[in-house]
Enzyme design. Sequence first.
Site, PDB file in Angstrom:
ATOM      1  N   HIS A 113      23.338 -21.140 -32.603  1.00  8.51           N
ATOM      2  CA  HIS A 113      21.856 -20.966 -32.601  1.00  8.51           C
ATOM      3  C   HIS A 113      21.655 -19.922 -31.738  1.00  8.51           C
ATOM      4  O   HIS A 113      21.624 -20.230 -30.181  1.00  8.51           O
ATOM      5  CB  HIS A 113      21.490 -22.361 -32.330  1.00  8.51           C
ATOM      6  CG  HIS A 113      19.823 -22.445 -32.461  1.00  8.51           C
ATOM      7  ND1 HIS A 113      18.893 -21.836 -31.962  1.00  8.51           N
ATOM      8  CD2 HIS A 113      19.467 -23.149 -33.710  1.00  8.51           C
ATOM      9  CE1 HIS A 113      17.631 -22.250 -32.520  1.00  8.51           C
ATOM     10  NE2 HIS A 113      17.957 -22.933 -33.718  1.00  8.51           N
ATOM     11  N   CYS A 117      14.900 -25.466 -40.107  1.00 11.00           N
ATOM     12  CA  CYS A 117      15.720 -24.507 -39.641  1.00 11.00           C
ATOM     13  C   CYS A 117      17.277 -24.964 -39.777  1.00 11.00           C
ATOM     14  O   CYS A 117      17.714 -25.723 -40.909  1.00 11.00           O
ATOM     15  CB  CYS A 117      15.478 -24.124 -38.225  1.00 11.00           C
ATOM     16  SG  CYS A 117      15.607 -25.501 -36.926  1.00 11.00           S
TER      17      CYS A 117
END
Length: 628
Positions: free
Chosen positions: A549, A30
């Site tokens: 995020h 990620c």
Amino acid sequence: MATKTDFGPLVADVAEALGGPDNVRSVTHCATRLRFKIKDSDKADLKRVGEIDGVITAINAGGQHQVVIGNDVPLAYQALLDVPGMRAKGIKDGDTEATVDDGDEGSSDKNLLNKFIDLISALFSPIVWALAGIGLGKAGLTLATTIGVLDTESSTYAIFNAMFDGLFYFLPFFLAVTAAKRFKVNQFIAMAIVAALLHPTLEAMVGAEGVTFLGLPLTMMSYSSSVIPVIVGVWLAGYLQRWFEKVLPGAVRNFFTPLLVLLIMVPLVLFTIGPVTIGAANALSAGIGFLFDTVPWLAGAVLGAFWQVFVMFGLHWGLIPVMLNDIATQGFSYIMAPLMAAIFGQVGAAIAVWIRTKNPEVKKVAGPGVLSGFLAGVTEPIIYGVNLPLKYPFYAGAVAGGIGGSIIAVGGNAFDSFVFPSVMAFAATLSIGSFMAQLIGSSVALVLGFVFTIVLFRKGEKEEKVEGSVDKQKSVATPNVAAAVSGTYVPLAEIPDKVFSSGVMGDGFGIVPDNGEVVSPVEGTLIAVQKSGHAYGIRGDNGVEVLVHVGMDTVKMGGKGFEILVARGEHVRAGQPLVKVDLRAIAEAGFDPTTAVIVTNSKKLEGLQVSNVDGHVDAGDVVMRMEA
């Protein structure tokens, strides 16, 4: 600057500490961490992984062994795939092992048109630079023949033409490779299917009568330069391949799988996709012929607006024989003239994007693409690399092409030779109809494509400005960081993720959002945009490097519920929307929506601290500032 090679020793040690490649089921990454799925956790030593030089920390969370690397994790991931035994374990960001078959992971919240456009863009993005560069060569060759530098009957021209036309003629081969990667198909099986479709023997049967296969009548079409038939064929081949790999005995699986897939898929394509495409193309040809006889302006509008779509689906093959026949029998073709507007409309739209975009990658493709489209009529670079991925320039170019095509058709214009519609092709329009109408219609398409795209660009900017009106953090030199979303403030230590809460990634804060609009907390350049839409890296103009995020472990959603509004390389304002998030989808998936805003270079910014914040914050409120 770090490179993939720098991470070679690190990832080799990580793989070994996790029990070796044989103990890894799959790995992806990620925004900041490598995410491993492990077969036997007892063989994986996370403590040892955490002690490896270059690893920030290692944790077991969400059913994954997560190894935090930082902003350079894409380089570490690439190096990891070079470790012997790891190449086959890698999956794309946002993919899941259970949903890689359909080629549109994580986008079930999009409509079918957007899914289709995203798929086409993804398949063409690896080859768009080749299309743009070689398209320039094709344009140069056209110019050389037009001004008489090269004779089209010479062997030199033939060699140059093969050099610059080969990519476009054999485009299905290149798409076979990208589609195979997208649909998890063995790329050599995919290429073998396409090789059969493009084989000279089959090409020679196109248009022939009495063609049969195993006694069944077969209608042949040319698959050169085709797009959709190849994509559909490779997609279906993926299901066959995986089924055969599951049911065939190990002793024969490796060589029987490609054989059986080929034996089934080639006839299947020839008997289904070919006839369907030809039937649709013939119907289209008959319909446009009828319109030219009865309502010429409408025929011109249809061709000008939809020609690029016809080409994409292979429907243009029904019109090309009509064009060639018209030129052979009567010396001209009315159908070809409006195509100039179709080309110029898309070129005008691409010019506008080239001028207005702040994305350097898009700008680099648009520039040479415009030249190849304008000079040689080669629009693949701007269609697949610029206009179609951005959507609205493609629509703008189509509308402009329709208007220009209508003007051309009303003028009774026709081509007296079969040439690519481009600025070089005006000579073919001098003898039939009103040349002034051809010139005006083509110019109108070019100008309107440009203007419509500029207007849409401005509209988008205005909408962003309205939506981002909470932009209380102005672009100043002070390294301030604002809230990326409205909601309840969460101190760093209380963020429900050990990597963030421990501070190893940097100082920052969290917000439990009360709406789904996430904006940029600083003004700067996007250096990372995850395909799953959950994470964004921004290098601020004020010296701050920020990671936004959205949610915890939301990478596992594969993009579902995330509508990305920006692109990597784009320059964004503080308060400009980055992504629209469906908070209900996050809740239904069982993930925490807490959005983390982390300053990854906070150790270099002494004095950057969280202000006295308690309770609710609005997007754009300054949360971190430099304290004296």
